[in-house]
Design a protein around this motif. Structure first.
Motif, PDB file in Angstrom:
ATOM      1  N   THR A 267       0.861  -1.181   0.000  1.00  0.00           N
ATOM      2  CA  THR A 267       0.000   0.000   0.000  1.00  0.00           C
ATOM      3  C   THR A 267       0.898   1.232   0.000  1.00  0.00           C
ATOM      4  OG1 THR A 267      -0.090   0.165   2.408  1.00  0.00           O
ATOM      5  CG2 THR A 267      -1.760  -1.214   1.331  1.00  0.00           C
ATOM      6  N   LEU A 268       0.354   2.354  -0.426  1.00  0.00           N
ATOM      7  CA  LEU A 268       1.148   3.585  -0.455  1.00  0.00           C
ATOM      8  C   LEU A 268       1.623   3.969   0.947  1.00  0.00           C
ATOM      9  CD1 LEU A 268      -0.991   5.613  -3.003  1.00  0.00           C
ATOM     10  CD2 LEU A 268       1.316   4.740  -3.367  1.00  0.00           C
ATOM     11  N   HIS A 269       0.748   3.790   1.940  1.00  0.00           N
ATOM     12  CA  HIS A 269       1.127   4.138   3.311  1.00  0.00           C
ATOM     13  C   HIS A 269       2.273   3.263   3.797  1.00  0.00           C
ATOM     14  CE1 HIS A 269      -2.674   6.303   3.226  1.00  0.00           C
ATOM     15  NE2 HIS A 269      -2.300   6.919   4.324  1.00  0.00           N
ATOM     16  N   SER A 270       2.215   1.971   3.469  1.00  0.00           N
ATOM     17  CA  SER A 270       3.281   1.063   3.880  1.00  0.00           C
ATOM     18  C   SER A 270       4.580   1.385   3.155  1.00  0.00           C
ATOM     19  CB  SER A 270       2.864  -0.382   3.594  1.00  0.00           C
ATOM     20  OG  SER A 270       3.919  -1.279   3.862  1.00  0.00           O
ATOM     21  N   LEU A 271       4.484   1.702   1.870  1.00  0.00           N
ATOM     22  CA  LEU A 271       5.671   2.019   1.082  1.00  0.00           C
ATOM     23  C   LEU A 271       6.381   3.257   1.626  1.00  0.00           C
ATOM     24  CD1 LEU A 271       7.289   1.397  -1.602  1.00  0.00           C
ATOM     25  CD2 LEU A 271       5.822   3.116  -2.667  1.00  0.00           C
ATOM     26  N   LEU A 272       5.601   4.283   1.959  1.00  0.00           N
ATOM     27  CA  LEU A 272       6.185   5.538   2.436  1.00  0.00           C
ATOM     28  C   LEU A 272       6.604   5.460   3.901  1.00  0.00           C
ATOM     29  CD1 LEU A 272       3.779   8.092   0.715  1.00  0.00           C
ATOM     30  CD2 LEU A 272       6.089   7.446   0.021  1.00  0.00           C
ATOM     31  N   GLY A 273       6.029   4.523   4.645  1.00  0.00           N
ATOM     32  CA  GLY A 273       6.425   4.361   6.047  1.00  0.00           C
ATOM     33  C   GLY A 273       5.748   5.363   6.963  1.00  0.00           C
ATOM     34  N   VAL A 274       4.581   5.018   7.453  1.00  0.00           N
ATOM     35  CA  VAL A 274       3.848   5.912   8.355  1.00  0.00           C
ATOM     36  C   VAL A 274       4.581   6.041   9.684  1.00  0.00           C
ATOM     37  CG1 VAL A 274       1.672   6.287   9.573  1.00  0.00           C
ATOM     38  CG2 VAL A 274       1.661   5.293   7.278  1.00  0.00           C
ATOM     39  N   GLN A 275       4.747   7.272  10.151  1.00  0.00           N
ATOM     40  CA  GLN A 275       5.342   7.496  11.460  1.00  0.00           C
ATOM     41  C   GLN A 275       4.239   7.470  12.514  1.00  0.00           C
ATOM     42  OE1 GLN A 275       7.799  10.989  11.578  1.00  0.00           O
ATOM     43  NE2 GLN A 275       9.156  10.306   9.960  1.00  0.00           N
ATOM     44  N   PRO A 276       4.394   6.663  13.569  1.00  0.00           N
ATOM     45  CA  PRO A 276       3.352   6.540  14.597  1.00  0.00           C
ATOM     46  C   PRO A 276       2.967   7.897  15.192  1.00  0.00           C
ATOM     47  CG  PRO A 276       5.073   4.891  14.914  1.00  0.00           C
ATOM     48  CD  PRO A 276       5.580   5.837  13.864  1.00  0.00           C
ATOM     49  N   ASP A 277       1.667   8.057  15.474  1.00  0.00           N
ATOM     50  CA  ASP A 277       1.137   9.271  16.103  1.00  0.00           C
ATOM     51  C   ASP A 277       1.523  10.531  15.318  1.00  0.00           C
ATOM     52  OD1 ASP A 277       0.115   7.676  18.217  1.00  0.00           O
ATOM     53  OD2 ASP A 277       2.095   7.699  19.161  1.00  0.00           O
ATOM     54  N   SER A 278       1.497  10.406  14.007  1.00  0.00           N
ATOM     55  CA  SER A 278       1.911  11.538  13.179  1.00  0.00           C
ATOM     56  C   SER A 278       1.251  11.426  11.815  1.00  0.00           C
ATOM     57  CB  SER A 278       3.441  11.548  13.019  1.00  0.00           C
ATOM     58  OG  SER A 278       3.849  12.442  12.001  1.00  0.00           O
ATOM     59  N   ARG A 279       1.143  12.562  11.134  1.00  0.00           N
ATOM     60  CA  ARG A 279       0.666  12.562   9.754  1.00  0.00           C
ATOM     61  C   ARG A 279       1.839  12.564   8.778  1.00  0.00           C
ATOM     62  NH1 ARG A 279      -3.929  16.950   8.784  1.00  0.00           N
ATOM     63  NH2 ARG A 279      -4.083  15.715   6.883  1.00  0.00           N
ATOM     64  N   ARG A 280       3.037  12.371   9.276  1.00  0.00           N
ATOM     65  CA  ARG A 280       4.243  12.405   8.456  1.00  0.00           C
ATOM     66  C   ARG A 280       4.665  10.990   8.076  1.00  0.00           C
ATOM     67  NH1 ARG A 280       6.698  17.186   8.339  1.00  0.00           N
ATOM     68  NH2 ARG A 280       8.683  16.222   7.740  1.00  0.00           N
ATOM     69  N   PHE A 281       5.513  10.915   7.052  1.00  0.00           N
ATOM     70  CA  PHE A 281       6.009   9.636   6.564  1.00  0.00           C
ATOM     71  C   PHE A 281       7.528   9.596   6.655  1.00  0.00           C
ATOM     72  CE2 PHE A 281       1.962  10.296   4.441  1.00  0.00           C
ATOM     73  CZ  PHE A 281       1.344   9.053   4.567  1.00  0.00           C
ATOM     74  N   VAL A 282       8.073   8.403   6.668  1.00  0.00           N
ATOM     75  CA  VAL A 282       9.526   8.234   6.679  1.00  0.00           C
ATOM     76  C   VAL A 282      10.115   8.773   5.381  1.00  0.00           C
ATOM     77  CG1 VAL A 282      11.401   6.552   6.708  1.00  0.00           C
ATOM     78  CG2 VAL A 282       9.425   6.239   8.215  1.00  0.00           C
ATOM     79  N   HIS A 283       9.455   8.460   4.258  1.00  0.00           N
ATOM     80  CA  HIS A 283       9.950   8.905   2.955  1.00  0.00           C
ATOM     81  C   HIS A 283       9.154  10.112   2.469  1.00  0.00           C
ATOM     82  CE1 HIS A 283      12.608   5.474   2.393  1.00  0.00           C
ATOM     83  NE2 HIS A 283      11.631   4.693   2.817  1.00  0.00           N
ATOM     84  N   ASP A 284       9.873  11.118   2.026  1.00  0.00           N
ATOM     85  CA  ASP A 284       9.261  12.314   1.443  1.00  0.00           C
ATOM     86  C   ASP A 284      10.264  12.903   0.456  1.00  0.00           C
ATOM     87  OD1 ASP A 284      11.204  13.500   3.001  1.00  0.00           O
ATOM     88  OD2 ASP A 284       9.813  14.208   4.536  1.00  0.00           O
ATOM     89  N   ALA A 285      10.062  14.156   0.078  1.00  0.00           N
ATOM     90  CA  ALA A 285      10.945  14.763  -0.922  1.00  0.00           C
ATOM     91  C   ALA A 285      12.399  14.815  -0.462  1.00  0.00           C
ATOM     92  CB  ALA A 285      10.451  16.175  -1.250  1.00  0.00           C
ATOM     93  N   SER A 286      12.622  14.954   0.844  1.00  0.00           N
ATOM     94  CA  SER A 286      13.988  15.019   1.360  1.00  0.00           C
ATOM     95  C   SER A 286      14.571  13.644   1.643  1.00  0.00           C
ATOM     96  CB  SER A 286      14.030  15.874   2.640  1.00  0.00           C
ATOM     97  OG  SER A 286      13.236  15.274   3.650  1.00  0.00           O
ATOM     98  N   GLN A 287      13.723  12.621   1.712  1.00  0.00           N
ATOM     99  CA  GLN A 287      14.157  11.250   1.985  1.00  0.00           C
ATOM    100  C   GLN A 287      13.437  10.324   0.999  1.00  0.00           C
ATOM    101  OE1 GLN A 287      16.463  10.607   4.262  1.00  0.00           O
ATOM    102  NE2 GLN A 287      16.500   8.386   3.968  1.00  0.00           N
ATOM    103  N   PRO A 288      13.840  10.361  -0.282  1.00  0.00           N
ATOM    104  CA  PRO A 288      13.094   9.625  -1.313  1.00  0.00           C
ATOM    105  C   PRO A 288      13.239   8.111  -1.174  1.00  0.00           C
ATOM    106  CG  PRO A 288      15.104  10.565  -2.230  1.00  0.00           C
ATOM    107  CD  PRO A 288      14.990  11.105  -0.838  1.00  0.00           C
TER     108      PRO A 288
END
Length: 296
Positions: A267-288
């Protein structure tokens, strides 16, 4: 029949009645009331448009097209019952006033809660998100994929090699093979969009694009598959894997590597890596993502 809407109070009572009937959500009505609290002089049409905008947002739309609103083409998007759409059209016939308001901004000017961009009315947050995504997509479209960048110094040989691989992947035909064209164009851009309804050959084309990219790459490609839901990701993996198996006799080494090393779809959420208790992800533009090719 025209339903006179000469003032905001009358419109808000109408919206309340639609909320009581279940045609609007409490949130839709609350947003219209919020705009009225910020601008007591807000015209009835703006309050109506605000409530409808919120309703459409819940259905996955990012904006309300005012040309569609005034043309009464909104019924199918709202999925309202017939009597609700009929009353909406009557109210639209009688709604007075313009969209101008201190609550409505244009493009990037100000920090108003609503943005009017041409005929489209947005919640500012979604307008900003859409602009950010559009900017990112344009940047990716202009970016050469790594497989082509690596071959920049021997582009002539690369073009002939690509043509040879494409000829093995697609059956010869006198007509233009748009799926083959799509694969060729994908070599020239960092982003490719394949569109079409069920059974139109999107997976067929994507699998051949993977084989083409791997055939031209100087090293094994890291490929990731992703979809919005778990069920969709499972279908995606099965479809791509099945298509690659059927191609095994056409371009052996490339297909063999892809089938051996194709990761399970996520899933997209699993691929990007959901950070617990947050709306942020492990992977983003700075951490592709650490991949060469991503198929969504």
């Amino acid at each position: 029949m025209n339903v006179a809407m000469n003032d905001a109070a009358t419109m808000l009572r109408t919206l309340q009645r639609w909320r009581d009937a279940g045609w609007l959500r409490a949130l839709d009505l609350a947003l219209a009331r919020f705009i009225h609290s910020l601008d007591p002089e807000a015209k009835p049409l703006l309050l109506l448009a605000t409530a409808l905008l919120a309703q459409l947002e819940s259905a996955g739309h990012t904006c309300l097209r005012l040309d569609g609103l005034l043309g009464k083409e909104l019924g199918s998007d709202l999925a309202w019952p017939v009597e609700a759409v009929r009353e909406l059209n009557d109210v639209l016939d009688g709604a007075l006033g313009e969209m101008s308001s201190p609550c409505v901004g244009h493009a990037e000017a100000g920090s108003t809660p609503l943005v009017l961009d041409g005929p489209r009315l947005y919640l500012r947050r979604y307008w900003m998100d859409e602009q950010s995504i559009a900017k990112s997509l344009l940047q990716r479209v202009r970016t050469l994929p790594q497989v082509q960048a690596n071959a920049h110094h021997h582009a002539h040989h690369h073009a002939h090699q690509a043509q040879a691989v494409l000829q093995t992947l697609f059956d010869p035909t006198d007509a233009v093979d748009w799926q083959q064209v799509a694969c060729g164009l994908a070599l020239r851009r960092g982003l490719t969009l394949l569109t079409g309804g069920p059974g139109t050959g999107k997976t067929y084309t994507a699998a051949r694009l993977l084989v083409l990219l791997q055939s031209l790459a100087e090293q094994p490609l890291r490929v990731a598959l992703a979809a919005p839901t778990g069920k969709a990701s499972a279908r995606l993996h099965q479809s791509i894997e099945s298509a690659l198996v059927k191609l095994s006799g056409l371009s052996g080494p490339a297909v063999h590597h892809l089938t051996e090393h194709l990761r399970p779809a996520q899933t997209l959420h699993s691929l990007l890596g959901v950070q617990p208790d947050s709306r942020r992800f492990v992977h983003d533009a700075s951490q592709p993502l650490d991949v060469d090719v991503l198929i969504i």
